[in-house]
Scaffold this motif. Structure first.
Motif, short mmCIF file in Angstrom:
data_model
loop_
_atom_site.label_atom_id
_atom_site.label_comp_id
_atom_site.label_asym_id
_atom_site.label_seq_id
_atom_site.Cartn_x
_atom_site.Cartn_y
_atom_site.Cartn_z
N THR A 88 0.83 -1.20 0.00
CA THR A 88 0.00 0.00 0.00
C THR A 88 0.87 1.25 0.00
N LEU A 89 1.92 1.24 0.81
CA LEU A 89 2.84 2.38 0.86
C LEU A 89 3.49 2.64 -0.49
N LEU A 90 3.83 1.58 -1.19
CA LEU A 90 4.47 1.75 -2.50
C LEU A 90 3.50 2.27 -3.56
N LYS A 98 13.34 3.36 1.25
CA LYS A 98 13.22 2.69 2.57
C LYS A 98 12.16 1.61 2.54
N ILE A 99 11.02 1.89 1.92
CA ILE A 99 9.95 0.90 1.84
C ILE A 99 10.36 -0.24 0.90
N LEU A 100 11.01 0.09 -0.20
CA LEU A 100 11.52 -0.97 -1.08
C LEU A 100 12.48 -1.88 -0.33
N PHE A 101 13.36 -1.28 0.47
CA PHE A 101 14.30 -2.07 1.26
C PHE A 101 13.55 -2.93 2.28
N ALA A 116 12.36 -11.75 -6.07
CA ALA A 116 11.54 -10.55 -5.85
C ALA A 116 12.27 -9.57 -4.92
N ALA A 117 12.94 -10.10 -3.90
CA ALA A 117 13.70 -9.24 -2.99
C ALA A 117 14.81 -8.52 -3.75
N LEU A 118 15.47 -9.25 -4.63
CA LEU A 118 16.54 -8.68 -5.44
C LEU A 118 16.02 -7.49 -6.26
N ASN A 119 14.84 -7.64 -6.81
CA ASN A 119 14.23 -6.55 -7.58
C ASN A 119 14.01 -5.31 -6.70
N ASP A 120 13.49 -5.52 -5.49
CA ASP A 120 13.29 -4.39 -4.58
C ASP A 120 14.62 -3.75 -4.19
N TYR A 121 15.64 -4.57 -3.91
CA TYR A 121 16.94 -4.02 -3.55
C TYR A 121 17.56 -3.26 -4.72
N ASN A 122 17.41 -3.80 -5.93
CA ASN A 122 17.93 -3.08 -7.11
C ASN A 122 17.29 -1.70 -7.22
N ASN A 123 15.98 -1.64 -7.04
CA ASN A 123 15.27 -0.36 -7.13
C ASN A 123 15.70 0.58 -6.01
N ALA A 124 15.84 0.05 -4.81
CA ALA A 124 16.27 0.88 -3.67
C ALA A 124 17.68 1.44 -3.91
#
Length: 174
Positions: A88-90, A98-101, A116-124
């Motif tokens: 929801t935050l995203l 911070k939320i992506l992390f 999926a985590a890797l994708n969020d970390y890449n974006n962060a």
């Protein structure tokens, strides 16, 4: 109390949640789960009261409620609820590193969904290349079998001042 006098006002619930959240997060010892459960209750009350024509909260206040509740859920081991709040935050703020992390960490630690985590970390990292983000991305690479990328990210994390456990450095032969 203010809430007893006006039980349909979202703001007092949010303020009380913020107070208890700050108290729980800053506690150096002891079990904070009771405080965090109160945070979840108050955030949920404020969110449910802030509907339709009764919108009482601005976007920043709404985001803060979801963040406090999601983080509290996470600490309480309620990963599915935390994941929903982070999603929801995203929607509110898709570029929030911070939320992506936080969501990436949840995906990696609780769901073992390293891709999926890797994708969020890449974006962060694209938004804000912080050392801890590189360490967590390194661990995802390692769990996905890409030791070369895991080493490179661990080295970047070290260069950025992150203290990496010796056992992980040994795993990577660093």
């Amino acid at each position: 109390s203010v809430i007893e006098q006006n039980p349909t006002a979202a703001v007092p619930y949010g303020k009380r949640a913020e107070y208890n959240y700050t108290k729980a997060i800053s506690a150096n010892n002891g079990d904070t789960s009771a405080l965090l459960r109160l945070v979840v209750e108050d955030c949920s009350a404020a969110i449910s009261l802030d509907t339709g024509s009764l919108k009482q909260l601005n976007e920043k206040q709404q985001r803060n409620l979801y963040y406090m509740r999601g983080t509290s859920y996470n600490y309480l081991g309620q990963s599915e609820n935390a994941f929903k709040d982070f999603n929801t935050l995203l929607i509110f703020d898709p570029g929030n590193n911070k939320i992506l992390f936080d969501r990436g960490t949840l995906l990696a630690n609780y769901y073992k969904n390293y891709s999926a985590a890797l994708n969020d970390y890449n974006n962060a990292i694209t938004i804000s290349p912080q050392g801890l983000y590189f360490l967590n991305r390194s661990i995802c690479h390692y769990n996905l079998g890409d030791t070369a990328k895991a080493k490179a990210d661990a080295q970047t994390a070290l260069q950025k001042g992150v203290i990496i456990p010796g056992s992980y450095l040994k795993l990577l032969n660093l």
